[in-house]
Motif scaffolding. Sequence first.
Motif, mmCIF file in Angstrom:
data_model
loop_
_atom_site.group_PDB
_atom_site.id
_atom_site.type_symbol
_atom_site.label_atom_id
_atom_site.label_comp_id
_atom_site.label_asym_id
_atom_site.label_seq_id
_atom_site.Cartn_x
_atom_site.Cartn_y
_atom_site.Cartn_z
ATOM 1 N N UNK B 31 55.547 129.919 52.578
ATOM 2 C CA UNK B 31 54.732 131.129 52.349
ATOM 3 C C UNK B 31 55.543 132.313 51.813
ATOM 4 N N UNK B 32 56.868 132.171 51.739
ATOM 5 C CA UNK B 32 57.685 133.269 51.206
ATOM 6 C C UNK B 32 58.161 132.993 49.783
ATOM 7 N N UNK B 33 57.729 131.871 49.215
ATOM 8 C CA UNK B 33 58.139 131.534 47.850
ATOM 9 C C UNK B 33 56.934 131.688 46.921
ATOM 10 N N UNK B 49 55.668 128.225 33.175
ATOM 11 C CA UNK B 49 55.589 127.454 34.420
ATOM 12 C C UNK B 49 54.156 126.941 34.641
ATOM 13 N N UNK B 50 53.180 127.819 34.411
ATOM 14 C CA UNK B 50 51.771 127.411 34.594
ATOM 15 C C UNK B 50 51.374 126.293 33.622
ATOM 16 N N UNK B 51 52.115 126.173 32.527
ATOM 17 C CA UNK B 51 51.859 125.082 31.600
ATOM 18 C C UNK B 51 52.169 123.727 32.261
ATOM 19 N N UNK B 52 53.139 123.732 33.169
ATOM 20 C CA UNK B 52 53.528 122.483 33.849
ATOM 21 C C UNK B 52 52.770 122.256 35.155
ATOM 22 N N UNK B 53 52.574 123.341 35.904
ATOM 23 C CA UNK B 53 51.875 123.233 37.196
ATOM 24 C C UNK B 53 50.826 124.330 37.280
ATOM 25 N N UNK B 54 49.573 123.970 37.617
ATOM 26 C CA UNK B 54 48.510 124.986 37.633
ATOM 27 C C UNK B 54 48.683 126.041 38.727
ATOM 28 N N UNK B 55 49.593 125.815 39.665
ATOM 29 C CA UNK B 55 49.782 126.812 40.721
ATOM 30 C C UNK B 55 50.841 126.348 41.710
ATOM 31 N N UNK B 56 51.066 127.183 42.687
ATOM 32 C CA UNK B 56 52.092 126.918 43.693
ATOM 33 C C UNK B 56 51.795 125.640 44.476
ATOM 34 N N UNK B 57 50.506 125.473 44.816
ATOM 35 C CA UNK B 57 50.149 124.290 45.601
ATOM 36 C C UNK B 57 50.472 123.008 44.838
ATOM 37 N N UNK B 58 50.153 122.978 43.530
ATOM 38 C CA UNK B 58 50.411 121.784 42.716
ATOM 39 C C UNK B 58 51.910 121.513 42.611
ATOM 40 N N UNK B 59 52.672 122.593 42.509
ATOM 41 C CA UNK B 59 54.136 122.464 42.417
ATOM 42 C C UNK B 59 54.700 121.842 43.701
ATOM 43 N N UNK B 104 64.653 120.053 54.026
ATOM 44 C CA UNK B 104 63.265 119.838 53.596
ATOM 45 C C UNK B 104 62.433 119.248 54.734
ATOM 46 N N UNK B 105 63.029 118.315 55.489
ATOM 47 C CA UNK B 105 62.293 117.671 56.580
ATOM 48 C C UNK B 105 61.862 118.713 57.607
ATOM 49 N N UNK B 106 62.791 119.599 57.959
ATOM 50 C CA UNK B 106 62.473 120.695 58.885
ATOM 51 C C UNK B 106 61.380 121.584 58.324
ATOM 52 N N UNK B 107 61.575 122.031 57.088
ATOM 53 C CA UNK B 107 60.599 122.921 56.461
ATOM 54 C C UNK B 107 59.223 122.297 56.411
ATOM 55 N N UNK B 108 59.203 121.008 56.096
ATOM 56 C CA UNK B 108 57.909 120.348 55.946
ATOM 57 C C UNK B 108 57.184 120.219 57.268
ATOM 58 N N UNK B 109 57.908 119.760 58.310
ATOM 59 C CA UNK B 109 57.217 119.455 59.555
ATOM 60 C C UNK B 109 57.135 120.635 60.516
ATOM 61 N N UNK B 110 57.920 121.651 60.317
ATOM 62 C CA UNK B 110 57.898 122.780 61.241
ATOM 63 C C UNK B 110 57.448 124.076 60.586
ATOM 64 N N UNK B 111 57.592 124.165 59.270
ATOM 65 C CA UNK B 111 57.337 125.430 58.586
ATOM 66 C C UNK B 111 55.864 125.646 58.257
ATOM 67 N N UNK B 112 55.580 126.764 57.614
ATOM 68 C CA UNK B 112 54.202 127.124 57.276
ATOM 69 C C UNK B 112 53.521 126.103 56.363
ATOM 70 N N UNK B 113 54.297 125.350 55.577
ATOM 71 C CA UNK B 113 53.676 124.355 54.703
ATOM 72 C C UNK B 113 52.962 123.281 55.510
ATOM 73 N N UNK B 114 53.410 123.080 56.773
ATOM 74 C CA UNK B 114 52.924 121.935 57.540
ATOM 75 C C UNK B 114 51.416 122.003 57.817
ATOM 76 N N UNK B 115 50.823 123.174 57.753
ATOM 77 C CA UNK B 115 49.384 123.236 58.004
ATOM 78 C C UNK B 115 48.567 123.309 56.716
ATOM 79 N N UNK B 116 49.236 123.295 55.555
ATOM 80 C CA UNK B 116 48.490 123.316 54.292
ATOM 81 C C UNK B 116 47.766 121.978 54.116
ATOM 82 N N UNK B 117 46.502 122.034 53.742
ATOM 83 C CA UNK B 117 45.749 120.769 53.595
ATOM 84 C C UNK B 117 46.447 119.763 52.680
ATOM 85 N N UNK B 118 47.061 120.241 51.570
ATOM 86 C CA UNK B 118 47.691 119.277 50.663
ATOM 87 C C UNK B 118 48.873 118.581 51.338
ATOM 88 N N UNK B 119 49.587 119.316 52.186
ATOM 89 C CA UNK B 119 50.708 118.683 52.898
ATOM 90 C C UNK B 119 50.191 117.676 53.924
#
Lengths: 220, 220
Positions: B31-33, B49-59, B104-119
């Motif tokens: 959430x800070x990037x 950048x948007x030409x490659x990825x439509x947004x932060x979530x897609x990236x 990355x493992x820590x960030x994914x399973x403990x960080x704010x990304x962990x509750x994002x539906x795509x994650x």
Amino acid sequence: MSERSARLLPAERRAQLLSVTETLFSDRPYNEIGIADVARAAGITQGLLYHYFPGKEALFAAIIEAHAADLLARALPERDAPIHVQFEQGVKGYVDYVQAHRASYFNLFRGPASSEPFFQRIADRTRQAIIDHIVSVMGLSDLAIPATRISLRGYIGYVENAILDWLERDNVPRATLERMIFAVIVAALRIGLEADDDVPLTAADLAAFEADFKRHFALP
Amino acid sequence: MSERSARLLPAERRAQLLSVTETLFSDRPYNEIGIADVARAAGITQGLLYHYFPGKEALFAAIIEAHAADLLARALPERDAPIHVQFEQGVKGYVDYVQAHRASYFNLFRGPASSEPFFQRIADRTRQAIIDHIVSVMGLSDLAIPATRISLRGYIGYVENAILDWLERDNVPRATLERMIFAVIVAALRIGLEADDDVPLTAADLAAFEADFKRHFALP
């Protein structure tokens, strides 16, 4: 503001706000509920709501604290019972709690609230209290037992994830779920205790512990 | 935009953007990037950048998809090995992966990304692939085995949580962690299989399976 709402005492108002929020939360995820929704549902102004809770986070933290205290009251049995009975009471108390608060349990562990720092703090403290209680029941509180603590943390992960899957599937008897939990706790404990040098139990002691535990729960 | 950056081919640019984002993500939570940070670090405009990825979530979803594929490639061994060897390769592959991508493992399973539906969607699919692989290795893919599947979902919870605690504590040998995981998988499997009516294994078959498994891993 309705006349009925206006007449509440402060403690009653606080309890009403928690109850109203809980009801909203059982239908909608954390990020879709605003202070305005809570005030409207409670029939009060947002200003009055802020008098009780400085913000949404404080309101939800109070609810989750109450859930955690309730869960712990059920999952941490009295210490004067025999050790197997304590495990039995603890697991049954945990599952009782989950069955009684099904929607909240889902929302908390699967929903957007689950990554909020205040939730993680309360959840981790609750998990730690359960681990400390198990360590204490085993008489190991004063020892350095890193492997056992890692294994118990894993065990809590087993319980939370198996229960969420069990609730979703809704086609396996509760007694089966409980047997799984008992089978995993004894395996997790034995393998952790075996690895920690400070544990004053021989391989034979650990084998006897496992055999007694399995006999009590009629595990294979 | 630097001259060097401008010269990249589309596939190179895409890989560069993923790599740059991954580097940012190992220092800072999801959430800070922002897209602006990624564009700046990559030396390109936000428009490009948007030409490659439509947004932060897609990236981020692309990064997590790549991690999940990498993890599965390591955690799902070849099917021609004996069954215990497959479990051994799978667990060692999973832990190899975690050690190589600790932040990355820590960030994914403990960080704010962990509750994002795509994650959650990618994480659940990855967990399901591991469970399906275990069920397939056991030759049970065509059976209704709800209890076994619940127990395996719990087992994945054990692994994820024990590993996070093991990484944080950093004072228990990796071999000890792996023994814990092997001890819990066999307990979780046996108790689940015993409860599922469709499983064509007798109590004696299950006892023999457990005994073989424990012998292979020198488990108590």
